[in-house]
Design a protein around this motif. Sequence first.
Motif, PDB file in Angstrom:
ATOM      1  N   LEU A 137     111.736  15.825  39.037  1.00  9.10           N
ATOM      2  CA  LEU A 137     112.644  14.754  39.467  1.00  9.10           C
ATOM      3  C   LEU A 137     111.945  13.395  39.437  1.00  9.10           C
ATOM      4  O   LEU A 137     112.529  12.386  39.036  1.00  9.10           O
ATOM      5  N   CYS A 146     114.504  20.483  35.668  1.00  7.30           N
ATOM      6  CA  CYS A 146     114.075  20.901  37.008  1.00  7.30           C
ATOM      7  C   CYS A 146     114.018  22.420  37.115  1.00  7.30           C
ATOM      8  O   CYS A 146     113.105  22.975  37.725  1.00  7.30           O
ATOM      9  N   GLY A 280     112.612  13.189  44.941  1.00  9.29           N
ATOM     10  CA  GLY A 280     111.795  14.172  44.241  1.00  9.29           C
ATOM     11  C   GLY A 280     110.379  14.233  44.782  1.00  9.29           C
ATOM     12  O   GLY A 280     109.800  15.319  44.928  1.00  9.29           O
TER      13      GLY A 280
END
Length: 427
Positions: A137, A146, A280
């Motif tokens: 991310l 991801c 993230g």
Amino acid sequence: MSERREAYEALDLALRIGEVLLSSGAGAADVSATMLEVTRACGVRNVSADVTFVDLTLRHQPSRDEPAAIQVRRVNRRPVDYANLVEVDQAVTELVAGRITRDEARDRVARIVSTGHSRPRWAVTLGWGVMGAGIALTLGGGPVICVLAFIAACGIDATQRLLPPHRIPTFYQQAAGGFVATMIAVLASATSIEADPSRVVTSGIVMLLAGVGILGATQDALTGFPVTASARVIDAFLNTMGIIAGVGAGLTVGDLLGVGLVDLEVGAAGIAEAGVIVVGAALAASGFAFASYAPWRALVAVALVGGLGQAVLLSVNSTAVGRTWGSAVAAVVIGAVCHLAAGRFRVPPLVVVVPAIVPLLPGLEVYRGLALLAQGHDGVLELASALATALALAAGVILGQYVARPIKREADRLERRLSGPRMVGRG
């Protein structure tokens, strides 16, 4: 003989505590100071401590006309377990404060070390997967990337778990992990997936770099422990070379198969993208802390500080300063905030600092340097930039803690004056 036996038991307890701290990544200065605090709390004076990468030594000489008692303990390499570190730190705090006796502290430390990990192995693997997805991310990866980063991180963890029982050196373990991450990216790139799998490689590099003890090595060098620092630097260098070898081998295999993994554009263009990157980073930091058995209460602090560090990095990078200085500024902020806030969550600052700097590790520079070398271009500059960034992170964290010390002393003094003694944490 009775007094001699008491001294030996105090030294043995201090050495066992020092072993837990050193194997958890604590600096030699912290380990030495803690062991001496333990011996003083047990009533043993005139003790000197010596810390190296593999040995802990305590010398006790009651007077000039008596021979010195020397005890040495070999430090066994073991996976980092922040739950054990937190419990041992609490036991030391209570021992120094006089709330428990030496025998009670010894029994507690023995129970902590022998109990085993507090989380099942499958949960730890999922934690590494979450960390990999969080790093993806921060690199601007979409849902597919991801997921691939999650799978790659779990695969690296499985590799790291299978090789140690066969006494495979850490260098080859790191190489195997880098190769696994790169091959997953190569296989994904060979399919019809419309995404940039090179982010998967970078996520794997960051995961492997997180286990390299550059923070402890830098701290030892700055605090006057050159022997320990040299040993840790060599260890970190070999482990990093293992990552480079594994990723380089995977990139070479990809080229032989006609699958290139070179370009990587990090997409942080606007406020929305920056917000995703910060989330993230918080996810990656908390995932690493969870996989390292950090207590649940510490995960909140880790996520907040990790996100804060990434936000500072993005802010500085928007100027003409550059990533290395941006990483240094972010690390100073992380070090200062951790030193001030760790006590609120009743954990040592180390438990928050190390996971919080994980999203800032220079996996991107390492990947770009290796990709350029695999194509026959000059990638040395990128690898040198990665080294500079890693050193800036370690030095910045330590500087942040020095900056926060006077602030914390004044805050503690004000708190004691307004609300009386603190019942939890360090006073």
